[in-house]
Design an enzyme around this catalytic site. Structure first.
Site, PDB file in Angstrom:
ATOM      1  N   ARG A 375       0.828  -1.211   0.000  1.00 14.10           N
ATOM      2  CA  ARG A 375       0.000   0.000   0.000  1.00 14.10           C
ATOM      3  C   ARG A 375       0.860   1.258   0.000  1.00 14.10           C
ATOM      4  O   ARG A 375       0.396   2.336  -0.367  1.00 14.10           O
ATOM      5  CB  ARG A 375      -0.937  -0.018   1.208  1.00 14.10           C
ATOM      6  CG  ARG A 375      -1.959   1.101   1.212  1.00 14.10           C
ATOM      7  CD  ARG A 375      -3.090   0.857   2.181  1.00 14.10           C
ATOM      8  NE  ARG A 375      -2.613   0.568   3.517  1.00 14.10           N
ATOM      9  CZ  ARG A 375      -3.422   0.173   4.511  1.00 14.10           C
ATOM     10  NH1 ARG A 375      -4.708  -0.001   4.298  1.00 14.10           N
ATOM     11  NH2 ARG A 375      -2.933  -0.070   5.713  1.00 14.10           N
ATOM     12  N   LEU A 379      -0.473   2.649  -5.099  1.00  9.27           N
ATOM     13  CA  LEU A 379      -1.399   3.777  -5.209  1.00  9.27           C
ATOM     14  C   LEU A 379      -0.725   5.127  -4.975  1.00  9.27           C
ATOM     15  O   LEU A 379      -1.011   6.090  -5.692  1.00  9.27           O
ATOM     16  CB  LEU A 379      -2.582   3.577  -4.271  1.00  9.27           C
ATOM     17  CG  LEU A 379      -3.488   2.406  -4.666  1.00  9.27           C
ATOM     18  CD1 LEU A 379      -4.490   2.110  -3.581  1.00  9.27           C
ATOM     19  CD2 LEU A 379      -4.199   2.689  -5.980  1.00  9.27           C
ATOM     20  N   VAL A 497      -9.843   1.981  -3.636  1.00  9.08           N
ATOM     21  CA  VAL A 497      -9.261   0.647  -3.478  1.00  9.08           C
ATOM     22  C   VAL A 497      -8.206   0.600  -2.376  1.00  9.08           C
ATOM     23  O   VAL A 497      -7.699   1.624  -1.933  1.00  9.08           O
ATOM     24  CB  VAL A 497      -8.661   0.152  -4.817  1.00  9.08           C
ATOM     25  CG1 VAL A 497      -9.737   0.047  -5.872  1.00  9.08           C
ATOM     26  CG2 VAL A 497      -7.556   1.087  -5.301  1.00  9.08           C
ATOM     27  N   GLU A 498      -7.877  -0.624  -1.951  1.00  7.31           N
ATOM     28  CA  GLU A 498      -6.896  -0.900  -0.904  1.00  7.31           C
ATOM     29  C   GLU A 498      -7.177  -0.111   0.374  1.00  7.31           C
ATOM     30  O   GLU A 498      -6.302   0.494   0.969  1.00  7.31           O
ATOM     31  CB  GLU A 498      -5.461  -0.645  -1.398  1.00  7.31           C
ATOM     32  CG  GLU A 498      -4.989  -1.672  -2.412  1.00  7.31           C
ATOM     33  CD  GLU A 498      -3.501  -1.596  -2.689  1.00  7.31           C
ATOM     34  OE1 GLU A 498      -2.763  -0.976  -1.893  1.00  7.31           O
ATOM     35  OE2 GLU A 498      -3.064  -2.158  -3.693  1.00  7.31           O
ATOM     36  N   GLY A 499      -8.441  -0.143   0.777  1.00  7.38           N
ATOM     37  CA  GLY A 499      -8.880   0.606   1.947  1.00  7.38           C
ATOM     38  C   GLY A 499      -9.448   1.930   1.517  1.00  7.38           C
ATOM     39  O   GLY A 499      -8.705   2.864   1.230  1.00  7.38           O
TER      40      GLY A 499
END
Length: 819
Positions: A375, A379, A497-499
């Protein structure tokens, strides 16, 4: 007078000791020294000695202290502490504490910050970026990808696989590139700067997915089989976690695997019968191997005494009978390969579990530990690319485009947007490189990765909005000449996305940070869960009294730093950046104090008071971003030309941290405490103001013309003027226009009243009169043609626009796309 003297001496001594975090022994000795001095020079009421002995004797006798103070406190702590789920425990234990822990202590050591090595590219990594990455960027026509094909062309897929773009995290021993996290991030920035579809496609196999999980947890047999094939591009991976019923709450996934006996390759084995329904899975439509997260259950106790093992991760070849894959989602007109996958009673061996049977039920820990690194890279790299593109493209366009006979970039309204873009670009790249550097140092930065994911993607979204506003219709009309529109359309994808960012801000940043980064809370919690009472008492005793001293210290420090404006605090540099270190120290003490008081007042309720938790996270985030800005300035050689944007970036961090503090105090559950804290934290009023218009003007001006600061802001994006790269072409046009403006002035001075109006007319007249050379005349004409190209937009025949509808139908109806 004597009483006043001793009172002031007493208070001064107490304050100094609290400020410098004296130990209990030092407090005891200081108290005795003051009383002895008072007795020697005057009279000391016996009551003061009694009070002193009543306080300090039991505090210094461990057995007495633990029996009458620590033990009751531990019992109360256990009673009021909320129960922690297994997934919360795993999340807390995952990752490491790095610089964010220093910020949480209220007294950051700035020399430690500047001793952290800056990340650098190796010769091999630089050659890859200058070679295959540049070549790949030149191949990509993002308009055709998004408008016509809804996919990368076959030659691009082949190039990606052949040059091992999917293997940046795979070790050389398995055929991978084994790049640093910093190099990985630099590659993604360049790819995302030409096409978000390209960036997304390359990022996923190098982020949280089969390769990452295999590297950390796979068996040797699994590594030897899959990693070389993944490195060569023979296997295309995806990882399926999100379900229709479980998005951000990944621990609630309903997908199951039932341990049972079944037939496999002609013989009966103990395996798993899997049922899943997943969506939003990037690369799923073209994947050959599916990473799958599910809950493993053993109702027949074929593996042991447990019924439920919990979340487990497995690798499933998509050719396995029963695997449904191939259909696509269409995410906001950015058609990277993304889609659902399903399976009903798919039987596979236990050997498909990543790490084998021994890792059954360890999936959540695997995911959380790997996510803290992944992460921090994928991103944030995409968000950084977005702000860099916005900075370079919008600055150039604002200089080229004229209205009211002046470049629009010189209009104050446009300057505001340019200023934000430049400041956020500097912040984003600073915190991105700082955090990936932590990964390369061996850290698993769970809290910094949440900070950088949230804030850099938000910066990307804001910069795309500002870029759209400056470009106006130029950015609204989609077509090959539009280099902003797709980034604007796709900005919410990285937010989600990803949280999801709302969750990340309100629950993750501070939710993990408050416990992991606090010097005492985690130890208190561990003591509370300890079953050995003697050990629990010892652990809680050390943590509790350390915590009490910590709170007192931060209370005194916050008040004194507020009263003095932090001007007497140590700073590592005496230049204009020195004050920022002092103010971050002040805010660090404020954060530590507010955190302890919020936890004391709200207890377990704090995690449900998400607005307060989010604002506390905002303070931590601004401290972290501000630190990264100051470190970037130092690492890049303290370039004085960059100071305007450094000042803006730091002042933006300070005012946003202050706004978060005010928001907490105005909404503190106990109103009286909130009012009192305002007097402690802001004894002379709120100290920070937004960056001034004058500073904003200096920052915006940096984006309008080529200079070293602008080059550093845009470093890492693809700027070659190749066939499909509109931004690279615009950079060349900007250079021509700046030269042409000087030539136009020269021609008009030479021609006098007979000077032509347009640059082409001026070029011909100047050439004919001998005022301009042939090369100079050609430059004027080329610059005018370039200007018209920059401000022009696309138009289409009606039948061409029907391709959009055709592409949408194709995405919705076609099966597995060839990759």
């Amino acid at each position: 007078m004597s009483a006043l003297f001793w009172t002031l001496a007493f208070l001064g001594a107490l304050g100094a000791m609290a400020y410098h975090r004296a130990t209990l022994l030092h407090w005891t000795l200081a108290g005795a020294t003051l009383l002895l001095a008072k007795t020697f020079f005057g009279t000391t009421p016996w009551l003061l000695w009694v009070l002193y002995l009543a306080i300090f004797v039991p505090l210094n006798l461990k057995g007495l202290r633990q029996k009458y103070l620590t033990a009751p406190a531990l019992a109360m702590f256990r009673k009021v502490s909320p129960k922690m789920s297994d997934t919360e425990k795993v999340a807390l234990d995952a990752g490491t504490v790095w610089w964010e822990g220093e910020l949480f202590r209220g007294k950051p050591n700035w020399s430690d910050l500047h001793h952290i090595p800056a990340p650098k590219l190796s010769a091999e990594e630089k050659a890859f970026i200058d070679g295959p990455v540049e070549e790949l960027c030149a191949m990509v026509n993002d308009w055709k990808i998004c408008h016509d094909d809804a996919d990368l062309p076959p030659e691009v897929w082949d190039f990606i696989k052949k040059n091992r773009f999917f293997a940046m995290i795979i070790p050389r021993s398995y055929g991978g590139l084994e790049f640093s996290a910093y190099a990985h991030s630099q590659v993604l920035i360049k790819l995302n700067s030409v096409s978000p579809v390209l960036g997304s496609t390359v990022s996923v196999p190098n982020s949280l997915g089969p390769a990452e999980l295999l590297l950390h947890y796979g068996t040797e047999a699994q590594k030897s089989h899959y990693l070389p094939r993944l490195a060569r591009g023979e296997e295309v991976p995806c990882f399926a976690l999100t379900s229709p019923e479980a998005g951000s709450d990944a621990g609630a996934i309903p997908d199951v695997g039932i341990v049972c006996k079944g037939e496999w390759e002609g013989r009966e084995i103990i395996g798993m019968r899997l049922t899943w329904d997943k969506r939003y899975i990037t690369l799923a439509p073209v994947a050959s191997v599916l990473g799958l997260a599910f809950k493993l259950q053993d109702p027949e106790h074929l593996l042991g005494d447990k019924d439920d093992y919990g979340i487990t991760c497995a690798l499933i070849p998509v050719a396995t009978p029963g695997v449904e894959i191939g259909r696509r989602h269409f995410p906001l007109n950015i058609p990277f390969q993304n889609g659902p996958t399903r399976g009903q009673d798919v039987f596979v061996p236990l050997d498909y579990i990543i790490g084998g049977q021994a890792m059954a039920g360890q999936g959540w820990r695997m995911l959380v530990e790997c996510l803290s690194a992944g992460r921090a890279i994928s991103l944030p790299s995409g968000g950084t690319a977005a702000v860099k593109v916005a900075a370079i493209a919008t600055g150039a366009y604002a200089r080229i485009r004229k209205q009211f006979k002046m470049p629009i970039g010189k209009m104050e309204g446009v300057e505001e947007a340019l200023t934000r873009i430049a400041g956020h670009a500097y912040q984003a790249d600073a915190v991105r490189s700082f955090t990936v550097g932590a990964v390369d140092l061996g850290e698993k930065p769970s809290v910094p990765s949440a900070i950088v994911k949230y804030h850099v993607t938000e910066m990307g979204r804001q910069c795309m909005i500002d870029a759209m506003d400056v470009h106006g219709g130029k950015a609204v009309i989609l077509g090959p000449k539009n280099y902003i529109g797709r980034g604007y359309q796709g900005a919410p994808i990285s937010i989600t996305v990803e949280g999801a960012n709302i969750l990340t801000r309100s629950m993750i940043i501070y939710g993990q940070g408050a416990i992991r980064c606090h010097p005492y809370v985690l130890e208190e919690m561990r003591a509370g869960m300890e079953t050995d009472e003697a050990r629990a008492l010892d652990q809680f005793d050390a943590a509790l009294f350390g915590h009490v001293g910590f709170v007192i210290s931060n209370l005194v420090r916050s008040f004194w730093l507020g009263l003095s404006g932090a001007r007497l605090t140590r700073k590592p540099f005496a230049d204009s950046t020195g004050a920022y270190y002092q103010q971050l120290t002040r805010l660090s003490s404020n954060l530590a104090l507010l955190s302890d008081l919020a936890m004391a007042v709200l207890g377990g309720e704090l995690k449900r008071r998400e607005k307060i938790s989010a604002r506390l996270g905002d303070i931590l985030s601004m401290l972290f971003i501000g630190s990264s800005v100051l470190k970037r300035y130092e690492d890049e050689g303290r370039q004085t030309a960059d100071l305007p944007v450094v000042h803006w970036a730091m002042q933006d961090c300070l005012i946003r941290a202050q706004d978060a503090i005010v928001g907490i105090l105005d909404n503190f559950p106990n109103r009286a405490i909130g009012i009192a804290l305002k007097a402690v934290l802001f004894p002379l009023g709120k100290p920070y103001r937004k960056p001034s218009d004058r500073l904003g003007h200096r920052v915006a001006k940096l984006l309008l013309e080529p200079n070293e600061t602008r080059s550093r802001i845009g470093a890492g994006i693809y700027l070659k003027p190749t066939q499909y790269n509109q931004i690279g072409q615009m950079e060349e046009i900007l250079k021509d226009i700046l030269k042409a403006e000087e030539l136009a002035k020269k021609a008009r001075d030479g021609l006098g009243k007979s000077a032509g109006g347009t640059w082409p007319a001026l070029a011909q007249a100047g050439l004919a009169a001998g005022v301009l050379s042939a090369e100079e005349a050609e430059l004027l004409e080329r610059a005018e043609a370039g200007r018209k190209h920059v401000i022009s937009v696309d138009d289409f025949a009606p039948e061409d626009l029907r391709r959009i509808t055709a592409a949408v139908h194709a995405v919705a109806s076609t099966g597995r796309a060839a990759a």
